[in-house]
Write a protein that holds these residues in place. Structure first.
Motif: not given
Length: 353
Positions: A119-126
């Motif tokens: 449900a989280f639209p997260d693609i990537a993190y830094f």
């Protein structure tokens, strides 16, 4: 031993100063709202305001909690027992009912690890010099752009600790740059959501959100306590707290209230730019939104009150844009839908030393 005592005294002194500043700022903000309400809608009943002052002193232990109770009273036209002043919530409830666990919400790359939800639209993190996928796999920088835009044409970068519409940056393929992301700091790259047509009718550029407040009671049950719809202005790229519009949402039906409220608490019946009226509008996929935030809160019950920013996309999928486990604002919900927490006995809590 002497050194330890000095450090302890200094820490306590600094904490007292911070608390005084916190209550002073809240008092000033509440005072401005009260002044506006009385100037616009007429003076509040002095007897009701006196009840608010007495309740602050007798129930919460200090008159520093009276200003928000006075605002709720003026807004509602009466005084209601059970209201929680927003500065009491921030200074007493938050540290008592969340401790350090609520602070995890400020660290955006942890959301997937904690909730394990699509449900989280997260693609990537830094974080700390490295880019990661939403599954915590390190991304070589030469692969970053192709991975990020493999799913969408626009993305949003949100810094750790961002909130109230600040620390949010929009990128497309043309202006995306990994070095720019690194210069901004740790955070999350999310796909830009195409919002549902019902939301789009109000303002097409900023993605409208639902702010749900959920709590865990002493028996471990999770429940919805408040919900309001947050809308941006026509030219905003995203919703920003200093000029958003908030509309209460019926917790059972998902229907919008007849009136929404500007940042100064002034009531309006329609969006100021599009002219779309709030009355008669029902939030799409509302039951799914409710089920989603309840299910997610069960995964982190030790942060016992959470604010969830949720939207519904064009395909009626629920998207959780972020969660706030620290001082998630309760004053608007208390004024429009409260008392929201009167059965939880929060008034019995006392400040953590």
């Amino acid at each position: 031993m002497v050194s330890f005592d000095v450090e302890r005294v200094v820490r306590q002194s600094l904490k007292r100063v911070a608390q005084l500043r916190f209550h002073r700022d809240h008092g000033a903000q509440a005072g401005r709202v009260l002044e506006f309400l009385e100037r616009t809608y007429g003076k509040a009943d002095p007897a009701h305001l006196k009840l608010a002052d007495t309740y602050a002193r007798d129930v919460f232990g200090s008159v520093v909690y009276a200003p928000w109770l006075r605002v709720y009273t003026a807004f509602s036209g009466t005084f209601k027992e059970g209201w929680i002043p927003d500065n009491y919530y921030g200074s007493v409830v938050v540290p008592s009912m969340k401790g350090s666990y609520g602070k995890l919400s400020a660290l955006k790359p942890l959301s997937r690890l904690i909730f394990d939800s699509d449900a989280f639209p997260d693609i990537a993190y830094f974080a700390n010099g490295l880019f990661f996928t939403d599954r915590s796999v390190v991304i070589p920088e030469h692969d970053l752009e192709s991975l990020v835009f493999g799913q969408c044409d626009r993305v949003v970068f949100k810094l750790d600790g961002s909130g109230q519409g600040k620390g949010v940056y929009l990128f497309d393929r043309k202006n995306f740059n990994g070095e720019v992301i690194k210069s901004l700091g740790n955070g999350v790259i999310q796909k830009f959501i195409t919002q549902h047509r019902v939301f789009n009718a109000f303002a097409s550029k900023p993605v409208a959100t639902l702010r749900f407040t959920t709590v865990v009671d002493d028996a471990g049950s999770v429940s919805i306590r408040a919900c309001f719809f947050r809308l941006g202005r026509a030219d905003d790229t995203h919703v920003q707290s200093d000029h958003d519009i908030c509309v209460p949402v019926d917790l059972v039906t998902g229907e919008l209230g007849r009136e929404g409220y500007m940042n100064d608490w002034g009531a309006i019946a329609e969006h100021p730019d599009s002219g779309v009226r709030f009355s008669g509008v029902t939030i799409p996929a509302f039951a799914q939104c409710v089920a989603m935030v309840l299910d997610l809160h069960r995964k982190i019950p030790f942060a016992r009150c959470i604010g969830w920013d949720v939207t519904v996309d064009a395909d009626e999928n629920v998207q959780v844009m972020e969660w706030n486990g620290e001082h998630n604002d309760v004053k608007f919900s208390e004024a429009t839908q409260g008392p929201c927490f009167s059965d939880l006995k929060w008034e019995r809590l006392r400040a953590v030393a």
